[in-house]
Design a protein around this motif. Structure first.
Motif, short mmCIF file in Angstrom:
data_model
loop_
_atom_site.label_atom_id
_atom_site.label_comp_id
_atom_site.label_asym_id
_atom_site.label_seq_id
_atom_site.Cartn_x
_atom_site.Cartn_y
_atom_site.Cartn_z
N GLN A 151 0.84 -1.20 0.00
CA GLN A 151 0.00 0.00 0.00
C GLN A 151 0.87 1.26 0.00
N GLN A 152 1.95 1.24 0.79
CA GLN A 152 2.89 2.37 0.78
C GLN A 152 3.49 2.54 -0.61
N ALA A 153 3.83 1.43 -1.26
CA ALA A 153 4.42 1.49 -2.59
C ALA A 153 3.46 2.12 -3.59
N GLN A 154 2.17 1.80 -3.46
CA GLN A 154 1.18 2.39 -4.35
C GLN A 154 1.14 3.91 -4.22
N ALA A 155 1.29 4.39 -2.99
CA ALA A 155 1.26 5.83 -2.78
C ALA A 155 2.48 6.51 -3.39
N LEU A 156 3.60 5.79 -3.44
CA LEU A 156 4.83 6.37 -3.97
C LEU A 156 4.92 6.27 -5.49
N ALA A 157 4.32 5.23 -6.06
CA ALA A 157 4.55 4.91 -7.48
C ALA A 157 4.17 6.02 -8.47
N PRO A 158 3.13 6.81 -8.25
CA PRO A 158 2.79 7.83 -9.26
C PRO A 158 3.82 8.95 -9.39
N GLN A 208 2.94 3.88 -17.55
CA GLN A 208 3.70 2.80 -16.92
C GLN A 208 3.55 2.84 -15.39
N ARG A 209 3.53 4.03 -14.84
CA ARG A 209 3.37 4.15 -13.38
C ARG A 209 1.99 3.70 -12.94
N GLN A 210 0.99 4.02 -13.75
CA GLN A 210 -0.36 3.58 -13.40
C GLN A 210 -0.47 2.06 -13.49
N LYS A 211 0.24 1.47 -14.44
CA LYS A 211 0.25 0.01 -14.51
C LYS A 211 0.92 -0.56 -13.27
N ALA A 212 1.99 0.08 -12.81
CA ALA A 212 2.65 -0.37 -11.59
C ALA A 212 1.70 -0.28 -10.40
N VAL A 213 0.95 0.81 -10.31
CA VAL A 213 -0.01 0.97 -9.21
C VAL A 213 -1.04 -0.16 -9.25
N ARG A 214 -1.55 -0.47 -10.44
CA ARG A 214 -2.56 -1.52 -10.56
C ARG A 214 -1.99 -2.88 -10.14
N ARG A 215 -0.75 -3.14 -10.51
CA ARG A 215 -0.14 -4.41 -10.12
C ARG A 215 0.03 -4.47 -8.60
N LEU A 216 0.53 -3.40 -8.03
CA LEU A 216 0.73 -3.36 -6.58
C LEU A 216 -0.59 -3.55 -5.85
N ARG A 217 -1.65 -2.89 -6.35
CA ARG A 217 -2.96 -3.02 -5.71
C ARG A 217 -3.47 -4.46 -5.82
#
Length: 294
Positions: A83-90, A272-281
């Motif tokens: 969850q922390q990673a999702q907040a940082l990824a964008p 790409q960052r939004q894809k990272a967020v979706r994967r992390l979620r």
């Protein structure tokens, strides 16, 4: 059907926020992989020491209990890291932020090692001389494999192999990297201070320390309390070596990994960052569902 050892090994090679997602992506059936860890873990350990009939049911039960504890106590904490990673990824990422998440994950791995100490101690004290000989042979096989994969390659091929591995994990996470992003990664690995020979020497030294420790337990009829203390000290030295060249190399390698992760992330596009967020979620959701199944 149990997953392959290689698939679950990739799950364990999480090194930071972005590397976490890449490693998890390497094994698509996260829930199936997790639920099969006791079985896979048993066969992995059996390959090192060849359990006897008395050890087998104990080891299987200890692994089952360890997974139950991990599911209940640790998965929510790892999900929080995601969850922390999702907040940082964008946004852009600093090496310090990547290292902070690496350190947080490291604490979770140390918690797992500490939880496994009693069972690990009992197993260590039960190993016969023939099993220690099997362990030594297994070490030699893994060393031979490492030599073929790394030491027999010239430096340029070593760098290319590391680049290819990181590229595969990164593209699992972000999607296909463009030419500029690939070139940035290649430059990072061209400048890398990673020395496969030094790593091999350190690993062999740790292997010999394990064999010496286990043989000492057998010869001296070490008490469980003394054995557990010795194992705890060994794990602590691996996690945080005393001041000296080994600690310096480990810290330099971690800093290098954090810089590489941050440098690549900061060159990624919004998509790409939004894809990272979706994967992390998605990974977070999987872990929380696994935790609730306890």
């Amino acid at each position: 059907m149990p997953l392959s050892r290689n698939c679950c090994a990739k799950l364990a090679r999480i090194i930071g926020v972005l590397a976490l997602g890449a490693a998890l992506a390497a094994c698509s059936a996260v829930k199936l992989a997790y639920n099969n860890l006791p079985e896979v873990g048993y066969w992995w350990l059996d390959g090192y020491v060849d359990f006897d009939d008395a050890q087998t049911p104990r080891v299987r039960e200890e692994l089952r209990q360890l997974l139950a504890w991990h599911r209940r106590d640790e998965l929510p904490k790892i999900a929080d890291l995601l969850q922390q990673a999702q907040a940082l990824a964008p946004a852009d990422l600093t090496p310090a932020q990547a290292c902070a998440l690496f350190d947080a994950l490291r604490l979770r791995l140390l918690a797992l090692a500490e939880r496994a100490e009693p069972a690990g101690t009992a197993l260590a004290l039960s190993l016969s001389e023939s099993q220690l000989e099997q362990l030594a042979r297994k070490y030699e096989k893994t060393n031979d494999k490492y030599k073929q994969d790394w030491l027999d390659r010239p430096p340029a091929q070593q760098r290319e192999k590391r680049y290819d591995q990181f590229l595969d994990r990164s593209e699992d996470f972000y999607g296909r990297l463009d030419t500029g992003q690939r070139e940035l990664l290649r430059q990072q690995f061209e400048r890398s201070a990673f020395d496969p020979r030094a790593f091999d020497a350190e690993r062999r030294e740790r292997q010999q320390e394990v064999l010496t420790l286990l043989r000492r337990f057998s010869v001296e009829k070490t008490s469980p309390a003394q054995a557990r203390s010795a194992i705890k000290a060994y794990v602590a030295r691996i996690a945080e070596p005393p001041p000296g060249p080994l600690r310096d190399r480990q810290r330099a390698a971690q800093q290098e990994s954090c810089r590489t992760v941050a440098a690549l992330h900061n060159r990624t596009s919004d998509a790409q960052r939004q894809k990272a967020v979706r994967r992390l979620r998605a990974y977070e959701d999987d872990l929380r569902q696994l935790a609730e199944a306890s």
